[in-house]
Design an enzyme around this catalytic site. Structure first.
Site, PDB file in Angstrom:
ATOM      1  N   GLY A 175      56.784 -30.129  73.591  1.00 16.89           N
ATOM      2  CA  GLY A 175      56.009 -29.169  72.818  1.00 16.89           C
ATOM      3  C   GLY A 175      55.399 -28.110  73.705  1.00 16.89           C
ATOM      4  N   ALA A 176      54.708 -27.172  73.076  1.00 24.47           N
ATOM      5  CA  ALA A 176      54.016 -26.107  73.801  1.00 24.47           C
ATOM      6  C   ALA A 176      52.692 -25.837  73.110  1.00 24.47           C
ATOM      7  CB  ALA A 176      54.873 -24.838  73.833  1.00 24.47           C
ATOM      8  N   GLY A 177      51.712 -25.427  73.898  1.00 23.76           N
ATOM      9  CA  GLY A 177      50.393 -25.134  73.366  1.00 23.76           C
ATOM     10  C   GLY A 177      50.362 -23.754  72.730  1.00 23.76           C
ATOM     11  N   GLU A 199      57.210 -19.733  73.702  1.00 20.01           N
ATOM     12  CA  GLU A 199      56.887 -21.147  73.496  1.00 20.01           C
ATOM     13  C   GLU A 199      58.155 -21.987  73.410  1.00 20.01           C
ATOM     14  OE1 GLU A 199      54.000 -21.726  74.172  1.00 20.01           O
ATOM     15  OE2 GLU A 199      53.034 -19.816  73.768  1.00 20.01           O
ATOM     16  N   GLU A 221      50.282 -36.242  83.385  1.00 24.26           N
ATOM     17  CA  GLU A 221      48.827 -36.310  83.479  1.00 24.26           C
ATOM     18  C   GLU A 221      48.273 -37.657  83.023  1.00 24.26           C
ATOM     19  OE1 GLU A 221      46.546 -34.151  80.096  1.00 24.26           O
ATOM     20  OE2 GLU A 221      48.421 -33.028  80.331  1.00 24.26           O
ATOM     21  N   GLY A 243      48.884 -24.856  80.569  1.00 26.39           N
ATOM     22  CA  GLY A 243      49.413 -23.690  81.254  1.00 26.39           C
ATOM     23  C   GLY A 243      50.659 -24.112  82.004  1.00 26.39           C
ATOM     24  N   THR A 244      51.786 -23.476  81.711  1.00 27.18           N
ATOM     25  CA  THR A 244      53.076 -23.964  82.208  1.00 27.18           C
ATOM     26  C   THR A 244      53.975 -22.816  82.635  1.00 27.18           C
ATOM     27  OG1 THR A 244      52.972 -25.820  80.649  1.00 27.18           O
ATOM     28  CG2 THR A 244      55.116 -25.343  81.625  1.00 27.18           C
TER      29      THR A 244
END
Length: 436
Positions: free
Chosen positions: A405-407, A417, A239, A257-258
Site C-alpha cells: 500500500g501507500a500513504g 502512489e 519497522e 515517506g518512501t
C-alpha cells in the site's frame, strides 16, 4: 525475554556450537517436516525457531479458544478489546514460564471485527541462534533428539530458484481507489489513509525458499516465517510496531515517506535527497510520528515519551523510508498488551485519525488479514515484540499472494502512489520461489 519452557518437569536444554548461518539453520528446521506448526522470528542478532504446539490461543470474532497442556480446550465468548481477550487467555496459562509466537490480523482494529483475528502458540521446542551458539529448549525429549540429529547432518534445506512476479498489473483499479481516498481527504473525512492492493501469485509457492531468497536481498527490522494451521506467511518487516521489555520500556518505529532504493549509488543518492526534501513525504512522516507519540501518552508515563533519530533514512530492500523511534515507559498498572493495543494497527499502515482511516479501509478494500497486522512474540515476564507485517508473502489452500500500500494524503497523486506500491512489492516479488 526468557528462553525456557516448563511444564511440571524441568525443561530439556541442549547448547551446541553450530557453523551454519542462522538463516540456513532456520530454513533447515522449517523445511524439515519435524513440526507441523512453527514460527521463525528474527530480531537483531537473534533468530528463534518455535516448533510444535504445547499450548494454543486462537481469537475469532465471536470467541477465544485456549488449549493448555493437560487440559481440555476451552472456548469462551469475549467482548471489548481483542488485546484484553488475549491478555485474559494468557493469564490463565498453567505454566510457570512460557513464550508464545504467532500473528494478529489487521481486522482486530475494526469497529466490527470479523473472521480469524489472532493465532498464537506456545511451542514444544525452541531453537535460538545467537552469537554462533544454538540453544535448543523444549518439553519433549524426542523433539530435542530429532533436532540434535538434524543439526548434526551436513547440508541444508534445498533452496529453489526464484520466478519473479510481475508487480505492474492491476494499476487502474488501484488508481481509482487512491483518487476516491484523496477526494474523501479533501472532504475532511480524515487526514491520511493507507490504500493497498493485492497481487496474486500465478503459481504455488515454496514459502521456505522464498524466505531464504528474500532475506538475502533485504535488510529488515524484523523477519519472519510461519506455518500455523495451514496458513503460511513470510516477510521482511521494515519497522517495529511495538517492542516492550520486561521492565516496561516501550519502543515503536514509524516509517513513512518512501523512495526506490538499490538502483545504483548515484540514483540512490538522488532519490534520498528527493525523499528528505519532499514536502508531501515530510508531512506524511511528521504526522505519523505525532500520532505514535499521542498513542504512547495513553499508556506511558507522560514525561518518559521521547522521539529519537527523527526522520532518519532507513534502507529496506528495494525502498528507503523516513524513520523515527518513539519510546516511553509504561504507566503503573499498564502491560505490554496495553501498549500493543494503543499502537495497533501501525499508523503507517492505517492512517490518521485511525478510526476514520480504518473505516475507510474497510470500505475501499477487501479483508486484509495478516497484511498490516503483526507477527508477535510475547513472554510470561511481560516482554513483547511485534513486527508490522509489510513486504510479505501469504499462502493458504494452494494459493499465494502479495500486498502493498501507500500513504494517501491531500497532496497524493494516483500515479505516484501506484508507483510506490510497485517499489514496495519489489522487495519480495523478485524472490518468490515456485513450489516444484
Amino acid at each position: 525475554m526468557s528462553t525456557g519452557l516448563r511444564t511440571d518437569a524441568n525443561p530439556v536444554e541442549l547448547v551446541v556450537e553450530h557453523a551454519s548461518a542462522p538463516l540456513a539453520l532456520m530454513a533447515r528446521l522449517a523445511g524439515s517436516g519435524l513440526f507441523g506448526d512453527y514460527v521463525v522470528y528474527e530480531r537483531p542478532g537473534s533468530w528463534t525457531f518455535a516448533g510444535g504446539v504445547l499450548a494454543e490461543v486462537v481469537l475469532d470474532a465471536g470467541a477465544v479458544r485456549a488449549h493448555w497442556p493437560g487440559q481440555a480446550p476451552v472456548t469462551r465468548p469475549w467482548t471489548g478489546r481483542p488485546a484484553d481477550a488475549l491478555r485474559r487467555a494468557f493469564a490463565d496459562a498453567p505454566l510457570p514460564a512460557w513464550n508464545a509466537y504467532g500473528w494478529i490480523a489487521f481486522e482486530c482494529a475494526a469497529a466490527r471485527p470479523s473472521g480469524r483475528l489472532a493465532h498464537l502458540v506456545v511451542p514444544r521446542t525452541e531453537v535460538r541462534a545467537e552469537n554462533g551458539r544454538v540453544t535448543v529448549t523444549g518439553t519433549d525429549e524426542t523433539d530435542i533428539e530429532q533436532v540434535a540429529e538434524l543439526l548434526a547432518k551436513p547440508g541444508g534445506h534445498p533452496v529453489g530458484e526464484p520466478s519473479p512476479v510481475d508487480v505492474s498489473v492491476g494499476g487502474a483499479p488501484y488508481r481509482a481507489r487512491v483518487a476516491e481516498a484523496v477526494a474523501e481527504i479533501h472532504a475532511g473525512l480524515y487526514q491520511k489513509v493507507i490504500v493497498s492492493r493485492r497481487l496474486d501469485v500465478p503459481h504455488p509457492v515454496d514459502v521456505v525458499s522464498t524466505y531464504v531468497r528474500g532475506r538475502e536481498a533485504n535488510t529488515p527490522a524484523r523477519s519472519f516465517l510461519l506455518d500455523l494451521g495451514g496458513f503460511e506467511a513470510t516477510g521482511f518487516s521494515p519497522e517495529v510496531l511495538a517492542s516492550v521489555d520486561s521492565a516496561g520500556r516501550v519502543m515503536t518505529q514509524p516509517l513513512a515517506g518512501t523512495r526506490a532504493f538499490g538502483l545504483g549509488p548515484d540514483t540512490d543518492a538522488r532519490t534520498r535527497h528527493d525523499l528528505e526534501t519532499d514536502p508531501k513525504e515530510i508531512y506524511e512522516h511528521a504526522v505519523s510520528v505525532r500520532t505514535s507519540q499521542e498513542e504512547l501518552y495513553r499508556v506511558c508515563e507522560q514525561d518518559s515519551v521521547r522521539v529519537t533519530g527523527f526522520m532518519t533514512v532507513k534502507e529496506r530492500g528495494s525502498v528507503q523510508h523516513l524513520g523515527s523511534s518513539v519510546s516511553g515507559t509504561l504507566s503503573p498498572g499498564r502491560t505490554a498488551w496495553d501498549a500493543l493495543d494503543a499502537l495497533f494497527p501501525g499508523v503507517t499502515a492505517s492512517g490518521i485519525p485511525k478510526p476514520e482511516a480504518i473505516d475507510a479501509i474497510t470500505r475501499l478494500e477487501e479483508r486484509r488479514g495478516l497484511y498490516s497486522g503483526a507477527v508477535v512474540t510475547v513472554s510470561h515476564d511481560g516482554a513483547l515484540d511485534s513486527a508490522l507485517v509489510l513486504r510479505a508473502l501469504y499462502a493458504e489452500n494452494g494459493r499465494a499472494w502479495l500486498r502493498a500500500g501507500a500513504g494517501i494524503v491531500s497532496a497524493s497523486t494516483p500515479d505516484r502512489e501506484y508507483e510506490e506500491t510497485c517499489e514496495k512489492l519489489s522487495s519480495i516479488a523478485p524472490h518468490v520461489v515456485p513450489r516444484t
